[in-house]
Every structure is written in C-alpha cells, then in structure tokens.
Design a protein around this motif. Structure first.
Motif, PDB file in Angstrom:
ATOM      1  N   LEU A  84      -5.446   2.405   4.481  1.00 33.72           N
ATOM      2  CA  LEU A  84      -6.076   3.156   5.492  1.00 33.72           C
ATOM      3  C   LEU A  84      -7.342   3.182   5.258  1.00 33.72           C
ATOM      4  CD1 LEU A  84      -3.529   6.392   5.375  1.00 33.72           C
ATOM      5  CD2 LEU A  84      -3.492   4.339   7.125  1.00 33.72           C
ATOM      6  N   GLY A  85      -7.891   2.893   4.469  1.00 37.19           N
ATOM      7  CA  GLY A  85      -9.516   2.661   4.384  1.00 37.19           C
ATOM      8  C   GLY A  85     -10.279   3.767   3.553  1.00 37.19           C
ATOM      9  N   PHE A  86      -9.282   4.454   2.764  1.00 36.51           N
ATOM     10  CA  PHE A  86      -9.882   5.198   1.700  1.00 36.51           C
ATOM     11  C   PHE A  86     -10.717   4.578   0.804  1.00 36.51           C
ATOM     12  CE2 PHE A  86      -6.686   8.346   3.356  1.00 36.51           C
ATOM     13  CZ  PHE A  86      -7.505   9.394   3.335  1.00 36.51           C
ATOM     14  N   ASP A  87     -11.851   5.287   0.579  1.00 41.27           N
ATOM     15  CA  ASP A  87     -12.882   4.626  -0.514  1.00 41.27           C
ATOM     16  C   ASP A  87     -12.279   4.772  -1.989  1.00 41.27           C
ATOM     17  OD1 ASP A  87     -15.326   4.079   1.024  1.00 41.27           O
ATOM     18  OD2 ASP A  87     -14.981   6.066   1.420  1.00 41.27           O
ATOM     19  N   GLY A  88     -11.483   5.740  -2.277  1.00 44.20           N
ATOM     20  CA  GLY A  88     -11.047   5.833  -3.592  1.00 44.20           C
ATOM     21  C   GLY A  88      -9.597   6.555  -3.463  1.00 44.20           C
TER      22      GLY A  88
ATOM     23  N   PHE B  17     -14.726   8.946   1.342  1.00 41.18           N
ATOM     24  CA  PHE B  17     -13.639   9.959   1.609  1.00 41.18           C
ATOM     25  C   PHE B  17     -12.434   9.239   0.556  1.00 41.18           C
ATOM     26  CE2 PHE B  17     -15.631  10.359   5.371  1.00 41.18           C
ATOM     27  CZ  PHE B  17     -15.590  11.606   5.678  1.00 41.18           C
ATOM     28  N   PHE B  18     -11.946  10.226  -0.427  1.00 49.57           N
ATOM     29  CA  PHE B  18     -11.261   9.887  -1.454  1.00 49.57           C
ATOM     30  C   PHE B  18      -9.828  10.359  -1.170  1.00 49.57           C
ATOM     31  CE2 PHE B  18     -15.277   8.966  -3.038  1.00 49.57           C
ATOM     32  CZ  PHE B  18     -15.178   8.015  -4.031  1.00 49.57           C
ATOM     33  N   CYS B  19      -8.623   9.863  -1.455  1.00 51.64           N
ATOM     34  CA  CYS B  19      -7.445  10.297  -1.270  1.00 51.64           C
ATOM     35  C   CYS B  19      -6.878  10.826  -2.640  1.00 51.64           C
ATOM     36  CB  CYS B  19      -6.412   9.422  -0.758  1.00 51.64           C
ATOM     37  SG  CYS B  19      -4.559   9.928  -0.586  1.00 51.64           S
ATOM     38  N   TRP B  20      -6.497  12.137  -2.515  1.00 52.96           N
ATOM     39  CA  TRP B  20      -6.173  12.859  -3.836  1.00 52.96           C
ATOM     40  C   TRP B  20      -4.601  13.165  -3.700  1.00 52.96           C
ATOM     41  CZ3 TRP B  20      -9.599  17.060  -6.868  1.00 52.96           C
ATOM     42  CH2 TRP B  20      -9.182  17.306  -8.083  1.00 52.96           C
ATOM     43  N   HIS B  21      -3.777  12.489  -4.664  1.00 49.34           N
ATOM     44  CA  HIS B  21      -2.426  12.842  -4.953  1.00 49.34           C
ATOM     45  C   HIS B  21      -2.022  13.628  -6.143  1.00 49.34           C
ATOM     46  CE1 HIS B  21       1.643  12.305  -4.192  1.00 49.34           C
ATOM     47  NE2 HIS B  21       1.434  11.332  -3.276  1.00 49.34           N
ATOM     48  N   PHE B  22      -1.296  14.909  -5.907  1.00 52.87           N
ATOM     49  CA  PHE B  22      -0.945  15.657  -6.951  1.00 52.87           C
ATOM     50  C   PHE B  22       0.408  15.488  -7.631  1.00 52.87           C
ATOM     51  CE2 PHE B  22      -4.608  18.107  -5.277  1.00 52.87           C
ATOM     52  CZ  PHE B  22      -4.906  18.579  -6.328  1.00 52.87           C
TER      53      PHE B  22
ATOM     54  N   LEU C   5      -1.576   1.314 -10.544  1.00 54.19           N
ATOM     55  CA  LEU C   5      -2.341   1.090  -9.225  1.00 54.19           C
ATOM     56  C   LEU C   5      -3.282  -0.135  -9.315  1.00 54.19           C
ATOM     57  CD1 LEU C   5      -3.298   4.651  -8.245  1.00 54.19           C
ATOM     58  CD2 LEU C   5      -1.955   3.208  -7.007  1.00 54.19           C
ATOM     59  N   SER C   6      -3.732  -0.362 -10.585  1.00 59.09           N
ATOM     60  CA  SER C   6      -4.648  -1.552 -10.806  1.00 59.09           C
ATOM     61  C   SER C   6      -3.692  -3.071 -10.660  1.00 59.09           C
ATOM     62  CB  SER C   6      -4.960  -1.614 -12.312  1.00 59.09           C
ATOM     63  OG  SER C   6      -3.722  -2.123 -13.196  1.00 59.09           O
ATOM     64  N   GLN C   7      -2.625  -2.851 -10.517  1.00 60.98           N
ATOM     65  CA  GLN C   7      -1.676  -4.090 -10.112  1.00 60.98           C
ATOM     66  C   GLN C   7      -1.335  -4.187  -8.671  1.00 60.98           C
ATOM     67  OE1 GLN C   7      -1.257  -6.480 -12.807  1.00 60.98           O
ATOM     68  NE2 GLN C   7      -2.701  -4.721 -13.565  1.00 60.98           N
ATOM     69  N   ARG C   8      -1.547  -3.041  -7.786  1.00 58.58           N
ATOM     70  CA  ARG C   8      -1.258  -2.901  -6.603  1.00 58.58           C
ATOM     71  C   ARG C   8      -2.386  -2.661  -5.516  1.00 58.58           C
ATOM     72  NH1 ARG C   8       3.690  -0.432  -5.365  1.00 58.58           N
ATOM     73  NH2 ARG C   8       2.982  -0.906  -3.282  1.00 58.58           N
ATOM     74  N   THR C   9      -3.579  -2.471  -5.978  1.00 62.89           N
ATOM     75  CA  THR C   9      -4.880  -2.629  -5.242  1.00 62.89           C
ATOM     76  C   THR C   9      -5.755  -3.264  -5.683  1.00 62.89           C
ATOM     77  OG1 THR C   9      -5.752  -0.791  -6.825  1.00 62.89           O
ATOM     78  CG2 THR C   9      -4.467   0.153  -5.087  1.00 62.89           C
ATOM     79  N   GLU C  10      -6.728  -3.500  -4.698  1.00 65.05           N
ATOM     80  CA  GLU C  10      -7.607  -4.659  -4.690  1.00 65.05           C
ATOM     81  C   GLU C  10      -9.181  -3.995  -4.502  1.00 65.05           C
ATOM     82  OE1 GLU C  10      -6.894  -7.713  -2.181  1.00 65.05           O
ATOM     83  OE2 GLU C  10      -5.075  -8.473  -3.282  1.00 65.05           O
ATOM     84  N   ARG C  11      -9.313  -2.940  -3.858  1.00 63.23           N
ATOM     85  CA  ARG C  11     -10.564  -2.692  -3.335  1.00 63.23           C
ATOM     86  C   ARG C  11     -11.163  -1.037  -3.792  1.00 63.23           C
ATOM     87  NH1 ARG C  11     -11.942   0.689   0.246  1.00 63.23           N
ATOM     88  NH2 ARG C  11      -9.780   0.906   0.919  1.00 63.23           N
ATOM     89  N   ALA C  12      -9.959  -0.234  -3.629  1.00 64.13           N
ATOM     90  CA  ALA C  12     -10.358   1.222  -3.820  1.00 64.13           C
ATOM     91  C   ALA C  12     -10.722   1.511  -5.191  1.00 64.13           C
ATOM     92  CB  ALA C  12      -9.014   2.110  -3.305  1.00 64.13           C
ATOM     93  N   LYS C  13     -11.773   2.523  -5.260  1.00 63.08           N
ATOM     94  CA  LYS C  13     -11.914   3.082  -6.657  1.00 63.08           C
ATOM     95  C   LYS C  13     -10.784   3.885  -7.224  1.00 63.08           C
ATOM     96  CE  LYS C  13     -16.439   2.130  -6.707  1.00 63.08           C
ATOM     97  NZ  LYS C  13     -16.998   1.041  -7.604  1.00 63.08           N
TER      98      LYS C  13
END
Length: 264
Positions: free
Chosen positions: A60-64, A7-12, A88-96
């Motif tokens: 929240l656990g989204f994959d990307g 499951f991926f979270c899409w933000h417009f 986001l590269s500087q704020r996240t560690e796991r999600a695609k």
C-alpha cells in the motif's frame, strides 16, 4: 526544501477469539487473563494472517512496518517481535522494519538484542529501525522487575548495544548492571555507524533529555493529539537545541490511532 511526511503501519497482533462474555467473566485482558482461553485450532493461521497484513502494508506504500513486544495479555501476541521481523525480512523489499521495541530490562544480557538486531539489519539489507523500551507496568509486574532499577538498567543497555555496534571488540564493559569481560558481537549491523534508534515515551522530560543526549529519535506513544502533540514537539526540539543538537521533524514520531469504516 521540505521533506514529505513518513507513514508507518503499526500492528499489535491482538488475540481475536475471546468469548462473548469476556468482559463479564474476566477482570482484565492483561496479566491475569487465563491462557486456557487460547484456542490453537482457531489460531493456527493467525500469525501468518498478521504477517500477510504487514506485507500488504508495504504494498500500500507505507514507509515502514512497526512491531512491538508485549507479554501475558491478549492485546498483543508478539512476545518476540524479532521473530516477526525475521519473517518480514523474507517477504518485504522496501519498507523499513521498525522493532519498537525490545524490552531491555527483561533481558539478562542486552548483547543478545544487539546480535539479533544486527542479524535483522543484515537480513533486510539495512532496513532495520531499532527500538528500545523500558516496558509498561504490566511487564514489570509480570517479570518482577523493580521499576526504579529498570530505568537505569535500560539506559546502560542502550549504551552497551550502540557501543557494541560501533566499537571494534573485544572490549570490556564495566557496567553497574551488565559487567562484561568481553563484548565482541558477531555479526555487526549493515547500517553505519548503526541502525537508527527510536525510543518511545509518554511526555517524560527525563526520557526526552536522555534521547537527545544520545542522538536518538523520540517517539511520542501516548496517543495525545492536537495542542498536546504540538507542545511535545516544541519541548523536545528545545531540549535537542539546548544540548547542542540540530532538531528536524524526523527526530520525532507520533502515534496516531485511525479508525477505518465505510461511514462515520
């Protein structure tokens, strides 16, 4: 062995500060919407708020986390999704980090996208999913891009980028739209042979065939549900098989709209 769904979270990143009488006074939220409606003071923290929401998506656990590109509208404020991906590269560690995607026909040289995507892939330690799109009718209208030419230009750009990621340069590219004496990108991406490529489409058989031929993944972005989605999955799976490939569920993604509220 079955694999769990992803499951991926899409933000417009829409613009939230339109006047109450917007629908009565203005003909569209695209192309002709006057940018005098932009309020810099109200929007001062808007991008930061939206980046925080995407970071929360990882928590929240989204994959990307999915980003995309739009221009001259209030529907989506990511004129450059690569800038948001870099943040986001500087704020996240796991999600695609899914850039779905960069509008290739609007770029004079697609190697610029190859380089920026390679930078994002390095900055995220190999978490980039690379999306390429032709763009909607509004973008073609805004930038005076001929739609017929744009599609051929698009596939040439895709092929040039993936070759630049995988082949050692310098090499010469004798393309119809992008003739290049030297293709020799620095840096190259971290993922080998290259980041996964997603191509969105709206049930076009031609797009499915071109995606399958290149070994890319197809993303159904038309918000169709139920039997229409099932038919599209079957159609793409058959095209992949007919071309000698092996279909699995992760070769195709589906856009779903979800409304969240306390009650119905």
């Amino acid at each position: 062995m079955s694999h769990p769904a992803q499951f991926f979270c899409w933000h417009f990143m829409a613009y939230p500060y339109l006047p109450d009488d917007f629908d009565e006074k203005y003909e569209s939220a695209w192309v002709t919407v006057p940018n005098s409606l932009w309020d810099s003071e109200k929007s001062d923290e808007l991008y930061q708020e939206y980046i925080d929401q995407l970071v929360y998506g990882e928590e929240l656990g989204f994959d990307g986390l999915v980003l995309n590109e739009h221009h001259q509208n209030v529907y989506g404020l990511m004129a450059s999704p690569n800038l948001i991906a870099a943040a986001l590269s500087q704020r996240t560690e796991r999600a695609k980090i899914v850039v779905l995607g960069s509008l290739l026909p609007l770029r004079k040289n697609p190697l610029r996208i190859a380089e920026e995507y390679a930078m994002i892939d390095m900055m995220t330690h190999g978490r980039l999913i690379a999306g390429f799109v032709v763009g909607g009718g509004s973008e073609a209208f805004n930038y005076n891009v001929t739609s017929v030419k744009a599609r051929n230009q698009f596939w040439e750009g895709c092929d040039l980028i993936t070759r630049a990621w995988t082949d050692d340069g310098p090499f010469e590219h004798e393309g119809e739209h992008y003739p290049l004496r030297y293709a020799n990108i620095w840096p190259k991406p971290r993922q080998k042979p290259h980041p996964p490529v997603w191509i969105p489409g709206s049930l076009s058989i031609e797009t499915m065939e071109e995606v399958a031929k290149r070994g890319f993944n197809y993303f159904l972005s038309s918000r169709v549900h139920g039997s229409a989605t099932k038919a599209a999955v079957g159609r793409f799976a058959q095209i992949v098989t007919d071309q000698g490939g092996a279909y699995d569920p992760f070769r195709m993604g589906v856009l779903l709209s979800v409304y969240v509220a306390e009650t119905d």
